[in-house]
Write a protein that holds these residues in place. Structure first.
Motif, PDB file in Angstrom:
ATOM      1  N   GLY A  67       0.818  -1.219   0.000  1.00 18.60           N
ATOM      2  CA  GLY A  67       0.000   0.000   0.000  1.00 18.60           C
ATOM      3  C   GLY A  67       0.842   1.255   0.000  1.00 18.60           C
ATOM      4  O   GLY A  67       0.422   2.321   0.453  1.00 18.60           O
ATOM      5  N   GLU A  68       2.067   1.129  -0.543  1.00 23.53           N
ATOM      6  CA  GLU A  68       2.995   2.264  -0.437  1.00 23.53           C
ATOM      7  C   GLU A  68       2.818   3.302  -1.553  1.00 23.53           C
ATOM      8  O   GLU A  68       3.436   4.353  -1.527  1.00 23.53           O
ATOM      9  CB  GLU A  68       4.447   1.766  -0.392  1.00 23.53           C
ATOM     10  CG  GLU A  68       4.993   1.166  -1.678  1.00 23.53           C
ATOM     11  CD  GLU A  68       4.494  -0.257  -1.975  1.00 23.53           C
ATOM     12  OE1 GLU A  68       3.701  -0.780  -1.170  1.00 23.53           O
ATOM     13  OE2 GLU A  68       4.859  -0.811  -3.016  1.00 23.53           O
ATOM     14  N   LEU A  69       1.939   2.970  -2.521  1.00 17.37           N
ATOM     15  CA  LEU A  69       1.701   3.935  -3.605  1.00 17.37           C
ATOM     16  C   LEU A  69       0.329   4.590  -3.411  1.00 17.37           C
ATOM     17  O   LEU A  69      -0.616   3.938  -2.956  1.00 17.37           O
ATOM     18  CB  LEU A  69       1.719   3.220  -4.964  1.00 17.37           C
ATOM     19  CG  LEU A  69       3.017   2.521  -5.325  1.00 17.37           C
ATOM     20  CD1 LEU A  69       2.844   1.675  -6.586  1.00 17.37           C
ATOM     21  CD2 LEU A  69       4.114   3.566  -5.525  1.00 17.37           C
ATOM     22  N   PRO A  70       0.206   5.870  -3.799  1.00 20.04           N
ATOM     23  CA  PRO A  70      -1.095   6.533  -3.614  1.00 20.04           C
ATOM     24  C   PRO A  70      -2.200   5.836  -4.424  1.00 20.04           C
ATOM     25  O   PRO A  70      -1.915   5.195  -5.439  1.00 20.04           O
ATOM     26  CB  PRO A  70      -0.851   7.954  -4.132  1.00 20.04           C
ATOM     27  CG  PRO A  70       0.437   7.928  -4.852  1.00 20.04           C
ATOM     28  CD  PRO A  70       1.227   6.762  -4.346  1.00 20.04           C
ATOM     29  N   PRO A  71      -3.456   5.938  -3.971  1.00 20.69           N
ATOM     30  CA  PRO A  71      -4.562   5.229  -4.617  1.00 20.69           C
ATOM     31  C   PRO A  71      -4.780   5.607  -6.087  1.00 20.69           C
ATOM     32  O   PRO A  71      -5.299   4.810  -6.854  1.00 20.69           O
ATOM     33  CB  PRO A  71      -5.780   5.639  -3.773  1.00 20.69           C
ATOM     34  CG  PRO A  71      -5.201   5.985  -2.436  1.00 20.69           C
ATOM     35  CD  PRO A  71      -3.864   6.585  -2.713  1.00 20.69           C
ATOM     36  N   ASN A  72      -4.432   6.797  -6.480  1.00 22.40           N
ATOM     37  CA  ASN A  72      -4.501   7.153  -7.911  1.00 22.40           C
ATOM     38  C   ASN A  72      -3.511   8.284  -8.186  1.00 22.40           C
ATOM     39  O   ASN A  72      -2.739   8.683  -7.303  1.00 22.40           O
ATOM     40  CB  ASN A  72      -5.940   7.485  -8.336  1.00 22.40           C
ATOM     41  CG  ASN A  72      -6.458   8.777  -7.734  1.00 22.40           C
ATOM     42  OD1 ASN A  72      -5.685   9.661  -7.369  1.00 22.40           O
ATOM     43  ND2 ASN A  72      -7.780   8.903  -7.624  1.00 22.40           N
ATOM     44  N   ASN A  73      -3.579   8.810  -9.407  1.00 21.94           N
ATOM     45  CA  ASN A  73      -2.536   9.761  -9.814  1.00 21.94           C
ATOM     46  C   ASN A  73      -2.934  11.227  -9.642  1.00 21.94           C
ATOM     47  O   ASN A  73      -2.308  12.106 -10.237  1.00 21.94           O
ATOM     48  CB  ASN A  73      -2.166   9.501 -11.283  1.00 21.94           C
ATOM     49  CG  ASN A  73      -3.311   9.844 -12.230  1.00 21.94           C
ATOM     50  OD1 ASN A  73      -4.429  10.159 -11.789  1.00 21.94           O
ATOM     51  ND2 ASN A  73      -3.061   9.786 -13.534  1.00 21.94           N
ATOM     52  N   TRP A  74      -3.976  11.485  -8.866  1.00 20.56           N
ATOM     53  CA  TRP A  74      -4.424  12.871  -8.764  1.00 20.56           C
ATOM     54  C   TRP A  74      -3.382  13.738  -8.067  1.00 20.56           C
ATOM     55  O   TRP A  74      -2.760  13.341  -7.087  1.00 20.56           O
ATOM     56  CB  TRP A  74      -5.749  12.960  -8.010  1.00 20.56           C
ATOM     57  CG  TRP A  74      -6.868  12.221  -8.678  1.00 20.56           C
ATOM     58  CD1 TRP A  74      -6.823  11.515  -9.843  1.00 20.56           C
ATOM     59  CD2 TRP A  74      -8.212  12.109  -8.198  1.00 20.56           C
ATOM     60  NE1 TRP A  74      -8.048  10.975 -10.127  1.00 20.56           N
ATOM     61  CE2 TRP A  74      -8.922  11.321  -9.136  1.00 20.56           C
ATOM     62  CE3 TRP A  74      -8.897  12.596  -7.072  1.00 20.56           C
ATOM     63  CZ2 TRP A  74     -10.272  11.002  -8.985  1.00 20.56           C
ATOM     64  CZ3 TRP A  74     -10.243  12.282  -6.914  1.00 20.56           C
ATOM     65  CH2 TRP A  74     -10.918  11.505  -7.866  1.00 20.56           C
ATOM     66  N   LYS A  75      -3.273  14.960  -8.603  1.00 22.36           N
ATOM     67  CA  LYS A  75      -2.313  15.930  -8.042  1.00 22.36           C
ATOM     68  C   LYS A  75      -3.066  16.979  -7.219  1.00 22.36           C
ATOM     69  O   LYS A  75      -4.244  17.221  -7.434  1.00 22.36           O
ATOM     70  CB  LYS A  75      -1.591  16.663  -9.187  1.00 22.36           C
ATOM     71  CG  LYS A  75      -0.770  15.747 -10.074  1.00 22.36           C
ATOM     72  CD  LYS A  75       0.667  15.753  -9.614  1.00 22.36           C
ATOM     73  CE  LYS A  75       1.577  14.939 -10.500  1.00 22.36           C
ATOM     74  NZ  LYS A  75       1.267  13.501 -10.497  1.00 22.36           N
ATOM     75  N   SER A  76      -2.368  17.596  -6.297  1.00 16.80           N
ATOM     76  CA  SER A  76      -2.947  18.720  -5.558  1.00 16.80           C
ATOM     77  C   SER A  76      -2.893  19.971  -6.426  1.00 16.80           C
ATOM     78  O   SER A  76      -1.923  20.191  -7.155  1.00 16.80           O
ATOM     79  CB  SER A  76      -2.156  18.973  -4.283  1.00 16.80           C
ATOM     80  OG  SER A  76      -2.387  20.279  -3.818  1.00 16.80           O
ATOM     81  N   LEU A  77      -3.917  20.786  -6.321  1.00 18.78           N
ATOM     82  CA  LEU A  77      -3.916  22.052  -7.062  1.00 18.78           C
ATOM     83  C   LEU A  77      -2.852  23.006  -6.542  1.00 18.78           C
ATOM     84  O   LEU A  77      -2.504  23.975  -7.205  1.00 18.78           O
ATOM     85  CB  LEU A  77      -5.277  22.745  -6.926  1.00 18.78           C
ATOM     86  CG  LEU A  77      -6.145  22.656  -8.158  1.00 18.78           C
ATOM     87  CD1 LEU A  77      -6.649  21.252  -8.343  1.00 18.78           C
ATOM     88  CD2 LEU A  77      -7.289  23.622  -8.086  1.00 18.78           C
TER      89      LEU A  77
END
Ligand code: GLC
Length: 539
Positions: free
Chosen positions: A138-148
């Protein structure tokens, strides 16, 4: 219940509390300061105010990270000051909108604090978008979304002993965890927050990032460069499900008398999608950001005005015009840049705007806006013609965008500078001590309120006169007819008033009619980058 629908043609003034007026000398504006200036706003001639957040907050995003939606942060005063502000505004005949921040809370909010210590799958965690990570551990984020605000859109939770576990989503700062609007507990919680403030007498809400509450089911990866691809903003923006939330809120507002209303901050791909937020059973207004971010170009303005008015008319809603706010470069500087639609903050390292040109165009744009049917929002200080502060020293920057983007973007401090009230007072009269939380540029002294009120040639007086005439000729409630004019001139009639705006072209002769108001001197002709309101001759 009577519905005067005051908001349809209202002019609403945005108070950004920390930069409006400081009563206690700490260098930050506050609610008592704002209360003391309500008569000023009455004299300017606005109908209502909208206050950016003043709630309890650790201020990771200048108060858009709310730790308690019912309490006033001590920086801004006491909780009772909010009630007093509403009462005093009402006594002056001004309506009051407050800012509702429903996409995310602060990470200090009790809901998030409870979610952090609860187990995966618990009701506490279900109030937020908290998910298992990808990868074996579980070391990778759940998806590729970036912060604004720069960097990844997910941060990982840790157990007290430091063991990493699930991830939480934050479309904005890492201290602004996104709520999960599929959760009934979240929906019910916000019903209560709405009722709390409606009971206290507020006239409505400006709804922060109204297009982001609901995310696409399953939180799929975002396509690279997905933004604005054929009008699809991707899985985290402008999902159809968000409209259920506003239908629900509308029912709450309609339980109250006094014509309460909501305005959406929704950055969506086209006027038709925006109009969906103001369908009869949803919100009342939605900021027209296409208008705000138009280039200084007559054809572009004509298109935006026609399209947005048609889209809104189709759902029976007025159009809500706006040129500046606390997130974009002030229009007196924006319109003096090479790229007149560039809303991103400016630093001393960037090409500098031509502020003389910018102000000239800004005044013309303002007279265009205030002559259009519908409602209009003003941002504090635009009545003074304030430019953006483009030389805030880097070490004094406060906007989380600056650190979040690793200094790639300077952010929004330049449009949030404390207001100049008195030219020769310390801190330009912002407060009693001379302290200001951001530095004021030298140019603000000559633009201070005391330099402009009562001067018939000032920007302030142009605004005051425009608001008076707008009311007198019922322009906000009127309807417009386009007139024949050269390509670079916007020309239309609104009732008895003929409006001409010369957008960057050669001077044109003024048609017949008494000059009611102009953005610059007009003698027989309308020069470039100028606007005029004429009283149509009666036949
Ligand atoms: C809105 C606000 C902005 C804030 C963001 C996150 O866009 O206007 O100031 O940073 O939402 O709440």
């Amino acid at each position: 219940m009577t519905h005067s629908e005051w908001w349809r043609d209202a002019v609403i003034y945005q108070i950004y509390p920390r930069s409006f007026a400081d009563s206690d000398g700490d260098g930050y504006g506050d609610l008592p300061g704002a209360i003391s200036k309500l008569p000023y706003l009455k004299e300017l001639g606005v109908d209502a105010v909208w206050l950016s957040p003043f709630y309890l907050s650790p201020m990771a995003d200048a108060g858009y990270d709310v730790a308690d939606y019912r309490e006033v942060d001590p920086l801004f005063g006491k909780t009772s000051d909010a009630t007093r502000l509403v009462e005093e505004a009402h006594a002056l005949g001004l309506k009051v909108f407050i800012d509702l921040v429903p996409n995310h809370t602060s990470d200090r909010h009790v809901w998030f604090q409870a979610a952090v210590v609860a187990e995966p799958g618990s009701p506490e965690r279900e109030m937020y978008l908290i998910r298992d990570g990808k990868g074996e551990g579980g070391e990778l984020p759940p998806n590729n979304w970036k912060s604004l605000f720069g960097g990844p859109g997910w941060s990982r939770l840790k157990r007290p002993d430091g063991t990493p576990e699930q991830w939480y989503l934050h479309l904005f700062d890492v201290h602004q965890p996104d709520l999960d609007w599929e959760s009934e507990a979240v929906r019910a919680g916000f019903d209560d927050i709405l009722r709390h403030w409606l009971d206290l007498g507020v006239d409505g809400f400006r709804v922060d990032v109204a297009h982001s509450l609901v995310k696409e089911a399953g939180l799929p990866d975002e396509a690279e460069q997905s933004e604005f691809l054929e009008g699809d903003l991707g899985p985290r923006w402008d999902q159809d499900g968000v409209h259920d939330v506003y239908r629900r809120w509308r029912k709450v507002l309609d339980e109250y008398d006094g014509d309460r209303a909501m305005v959406a901050e929704a950055w969506v791909p086209n006027p038709e999608r925006l109009a969906m937020y103001v369908r009869p059973d949803e919100m009342h207004q939605a900021f027209n950001f296409d208008f705000l971010s138009s280039t200084w170009d007559a054809a572009r303005y004509r298109k935006v005005i026609k399209q947005t008015m048609a889209a809104n008319e189709a759902v029976g809603a007025p159009t809500t015009w706006v040129l500046s706010n606390h997130d974009v470069v002030r229009h007196a500087s924006r319109l003096g840049r090479e790229e007149t639609n560039n809303t991103a903050g400016i630093s001393a390292r960037d090409p500098q705007p031509d502020n003389v040109l910018g102000l000239r165009r800004a005044k013309a744009a303002t007279l265009l806006m205030l002559a259009l049917p519908g409602s209009a929002y003003l941002y504090q200080g635009e009545e003074l013609g304030l430019p953006e502060h483009t030389a805030v020293p880097d070490e004094l920057r406060q906007d989380p965008i600056w650190e979040g983007t690793k200094h790639q973007e300077v952010g929004r401090d330049g449009c949030r500078i404390p207001l100049p009230w008195v030219a020769d007072a310390p801190g330009l009269g912002f407060g009693p001590s001379g302290k200001t939380w951001l530095p004021q540029p030298d140019s603000y002294a000559q633009l201070a309120v005391d330099q402009q009120m009562g001067d018939p040639t000032s920007t302030w007086t142009m605004y005051q006169t425009a608001l008076k005439l707008r009311r007198q000729y019922a322009l906000g409630a009127g309807s417009m007819t386009w007139e024949v004019a050269p390509e670079h001139v916007l020309a239309f009639d609104n009732g008895q008033v003929r409006v001409l705006v010369n957008v960057g072209g050669p001077a044109i002769p003024l048609p017949e009619g008494k000059v009611l108001l102009a953005s610059t001197e007009v003698a027989g002709e309308l020069p470039t980058d100028a606007a005029v309101w004429l009283l149509k001759p009666t036949d």
